[in-house]
Design a protein around this motif. Structure first.
Motif, PDB file in Angstrom:
ATOM      1  N   GLU A   1      73.628 -87.257  -8.741  1.00  0.00           N
ATOM      2  CA  GLU A   1      72.251 -87.660  -9.044  1.00  0.00           C
ATOM      3  C   GLU A   1      71.951 -87.177 -10.454  1.00  0.00           C
ATOM      4  O   GLU A   1      72.299 -86.057 -10.826  1.00  0.00           O
ATOM      5  N   LEU A   2      71.302 -88.003 -11.258  1.00  0.00           N
ATOM      6  CA  LEU A   2      71.024 -87.665 -12.643  1.00  0.00           C
ATOM      7  C   LEU A   2      69.578 -87.214 -12.796  1.00  0.00           C
ATOM      8  O   LEU A   2      68.669 -87.861 -12.287  1.00  0.00           O
ATOM      9  N   ALA A   3      69.392 -86.114 -13.509  1.00  0.00           N
ATOM     10  CA  ALA A   3      68.053 -85.612 -13.825  1.00  0.00           C
ATOM     11  C   ALA A   3      68.004 -85.354 -15.323  1.00  0.00           C
ATOM     12  O   ALA A   3      68.791 -84.549 -15.848  1.00  0.00           O
ATOM     13  N   PHE A   4      67.118 -86.037 -16.021  1.00  0.00           N
ATOM     14  CA  PHE A   4      67.011 -85.890 -17.465  1.00  0.00           C
ATOM     15  C   PHE A   4      65.987 -84.820 -17.811  1.00  0.00           C
ATOM     16  O   PHE A   4      64.888 -84.791 -17.267  1.00  0.00           O
ATOM     17  N   LYS A   5      66.371 -83.934 -18.733  1.00  0.00           N
ATOM     18  CA  LYS A   5      65.504 -82.859 -19.212  1.00  0.00           C
ATOM     19  C   LYS A   5      65.452 -82.916 -20.732  1.00  0.00           C
ATOM     20  O   LYS A   5      66.477 -83.114 -21.385  1.00  0.00           O
ATOM     21  N   LEU A   6      64.267 -82.729 -21.285  1.00  0.00           N
ATOM     22  CA  LEU A   6      64.097 -82.732 -22.735  1.00  0.00           C
ATOM     23  C   LEU A   6      64.643 -81.428 -23.306  1.00  0.00           C
ATOM     24  O   LEU A   6      64.287 -80.341 -22.846  1.00  0.00           O
ATOM     25  N   ASP A   7      65.521 -81.538 -24.284  1.00  0.00           N
ATOM     26  CA  ASP A   7      66.122 -80.374 -24.928  1.00  0.00           C
ATOM     27  C   ASP A   7      65.467 -80.196 -26.291  1.00  0.00           C
ATOM     28  O   ASP A   7      65.631 -81.032 -27.177  1.00  0.00           O
ATOM     29  N   THR A   8      64.729 -79.110 -26.450  1.00  0.00           N
ATOM     30  CA  THR A   8      64.034 -78.865 -27.713  1.00  0.00           C
ATOM     31  C   THR A   8      64.738 -77.812 -28.553  1.00  0.00           C
ATOM     32  O   THR A   8      64.180 -77.334 -29.538  1.00  0.00           O
ATOM     33  N   SER A   9      65.955 -77.439 -28.189  1.00  0.00           N
ATOM     34  CA  SER A   9      66.645 -76.363 -28.893  1.00  0.00           C
ATOM     35  C   SER A   9      66.923 -76.727 -30.355  1.00  0.00           C
ATOM     36  O   SER A   9      66.867 -75.855 -31.223  1.00  0.00           O
ATOM     37  N   ILE A  10      67.217 -77.982 -30.661  1.00  0.00           N
ATOM     38  CA  ILE A  10      67.482 -78.376 -32.042  1.00  0.00           C
ATOM     39  C   ILE A  10      66.216 -78.235 -32.873  1.00  0.00           C
ATOM     40  O   ILE A  10      66.246 -77.719 -33.996  1.00  0.00           O
ATOM     41  N   GLU A  11      65.083 -78.661 -32.322  1.00  0.00           N
ATOM     42  CA  GLU A  11      63.810 -78.526 -33.036  1.00  0.00           C
ATOM     43  C   GLU A  11      63.457 -77.057 -33.246  1.00  0.00           C
ATOM     44  O   GLU A  11      62.994 -76.673 -34.318  1.00  0.00           O
ATOM     45  N   GLU A  12      63.672 -76.241 -32.221  1.00  0.00           N
ATOM     46  CA  GLU A  12      63.392 -74.806 -32.341  1.00  0.00           C
ATOM     47  C   GLU A  12      64.277 -74.172 -33.405  1.00  0.00           C
ATOM     48  O   GLU A  12      63.830 -73.342 -34.192  1.00  0.00           O
ATOM     49  N   GLY A  13      65.543 -74.554 -33.431  1.00  0.00           N
ATOM     50  CA  GLY A  13      66.460 -74.036 -34.440  1.00  0.00           C
ATOM     51  C   GLY A  13      66.022 -74.422 -35.843  1.00  0.00           C
ATOM     52  O   GLY A  13      66.078 -73.609 -36.775  1.00  0.00           O
ATOM     53  N   ALA A  14      65.591 -75.664 -36.013  1.00  0.00           N
ATOM     54  CA  ALA A  14      65.121 -76.120 -37.317  1.00  0.00           C
ATOM     55  C   ALA A  14      63.855 -75.378 -37.732  1.00  0.00           C
ATOM     56  O   ALA A  14      63.696 -75.009 -38.908  1.00  0.00           O
ATOM     57  N   ARG A  15      62.971 -75.126 -36.768  1.00  0.00           N
ATOM     58  CA  ARG A  15      61.732 -74.394 -37.071  1.00  0.00           C
ATOM     59  C   ARG A  15      62.045 -72.958 -37.493  1.00  0.00           C
ATOM     60  O   ARG A  15      61.500 -72.451 -38.475  1.00  0.00           O
ATOM     61  N   ILE A  16      62.958 -72.306 -36.794  1.00  0.00           N
ATOM     62  CA  ILE A  16      63.340 -70.931 -37.123  1.00  0.00           C
ATOM     63  C   ILE A  16      64.015 -70.882 -38.486  1.00  0.00           C
ATOM     64  O   ILE A  16      63.752 -69.992 -39.297  1.00  0.00           O
ATOM     65  N   LEU A  17      64.881 -71.856 -38.767  1.00  0.00           N
ATOM     66  CA  LEU A  17      65.542 -71.916 -40.065  1.00  0.00           C
ATOM     67  C   LEU A  17      64.522 -72.094 -41.184  1.00  0.00           C
ATOM     68  O   LEU A  17      64.634 -71.465 -42.244  1.00  0.00           O
ATOM     69  N   ALA A  18      63.504 -72.923 -40.966  1.00  0.00           N
ATOM     70  CA  ALA A  18      62.455 -73.118 -41.972  1.00  0.00           C
ATOM     71  C   ALA A  18      61.685 -71.817 -42.200  1.00  0.00           C
ATOM     72  O   ALA A  18      61.355 -71.479 -43.352  1.00  0.00           O
ATOM     73  N   LEU A  19      61.413 -71.073 -41.136  1.00  0.00           N
ATOM     74  CA  LEU A  19      60.721 -69.789 -41.287  1.00  0.00           C
ATOM     75  C   LEU A  19      61.566 -68.786 -42.063  1.00  0.00           C
ATOM     76  O   LEU A  19      61.050 -68.052 -42.919  1.00  0.00           O
ATOM     77  N   ILE A  20      62.869 -68.753 -41.780  1.00  0.00           N
ATOM     78  CA  ILE A  20      63.767 -67.845 -42.505  1.00  0.00           C
ATOM     79  C   ILE A  20      63.788 -68.215 -43.984  1.00  0.00           C
ATOM     80  O   ILE A  20      63.711 -67.339 -44.853  1.00  0.00           O
ATOM     81  N   ASN A  21      63.886 -69.507 -44.283  1.00  0.00           N
ATOM     82  CA  ASN A  21      63.887 -69.954 -45.681  1.00  0.00           C
ATOM     83  C   ASN A  21      62.581 -69.600 -46.374  1.00  0.00           C
ATOM     84  O   ASN A  21      62.574 -69.216 -47.545  1.00  0.00           O
ATOM     85  N   GLN A  22      61.470 -69.709 -45.655  1.00  0.00           N
ATOM     86  CA  GLN A  22      60.161 -69.368 -46.227  1.00  0.00           C
ATOM     87  C   GLN A  22      60.107 -67.885 -46.567  1.00  0.00           C
ATOM     88  O   GLN A  22      59.643 -67.499 -47.650  1.00  0.00           O
TER      89      GLN A  22
END
Length: 126
Positions: A90-111
């Protein structure tokens, strides 16, 4: 006792096949730019959680997930024709936000790095 190696291999196979199906067979306009990031298969190989990364606004992500949930039966049927398994999970789809979170953290580090460079280039007394 579940075989974790078999679960992992089946998850990888399902991810590859679903990615191909999303690219070529799913015609739902709600399913935008979605990519399969990870698949977790249960120990009894009856259930699979498919983690999907969706690019776009939160509304677009919501619509894409709705489109994927509506296409679950079609995708499961297509997987059954491509994979030789006794039971199709049975297939259950879940939204994965880890890529967005990683990009947000990287932007904060760069800032922070940029602010540190500005402070270092401007001495305190000037």
């Amino acid at each position: 006792m579940p075989n974790p190696h078999r679960q992992e291999k089946l998850g990888e196979l399902i991810a590859a096949e679903l990615s191909e199906l999303l690219r070529t067979r799913v015609k739902d306009p709600r399913v935008g730019f979605a990519s399969i990031t990870h698949v977790e298969v249960s120990g009894d190989l009856r259930h699979a959680k498919i983690f999907v990364s969706v690019m776009g606004s939160p509304e677009e992500q919501k619509e894409t997930m709705k489109g994927l949930r509506n296409a679950t039966g079609f995708l499961r049927h297509e997987l059954a024709t491509r994979l030789v398994l006794r039971y199709m999970p049975e297939l259950a789809f879940k939204l994965d936000t880890s890529i967005e979170e990683g990009a947000r953290i990287l932007a904060l580090i760069n800032q922070v790095e940029q602010e540190d460079r500005e402070i270092a280039s401007n001495p305190e007394g000037e």
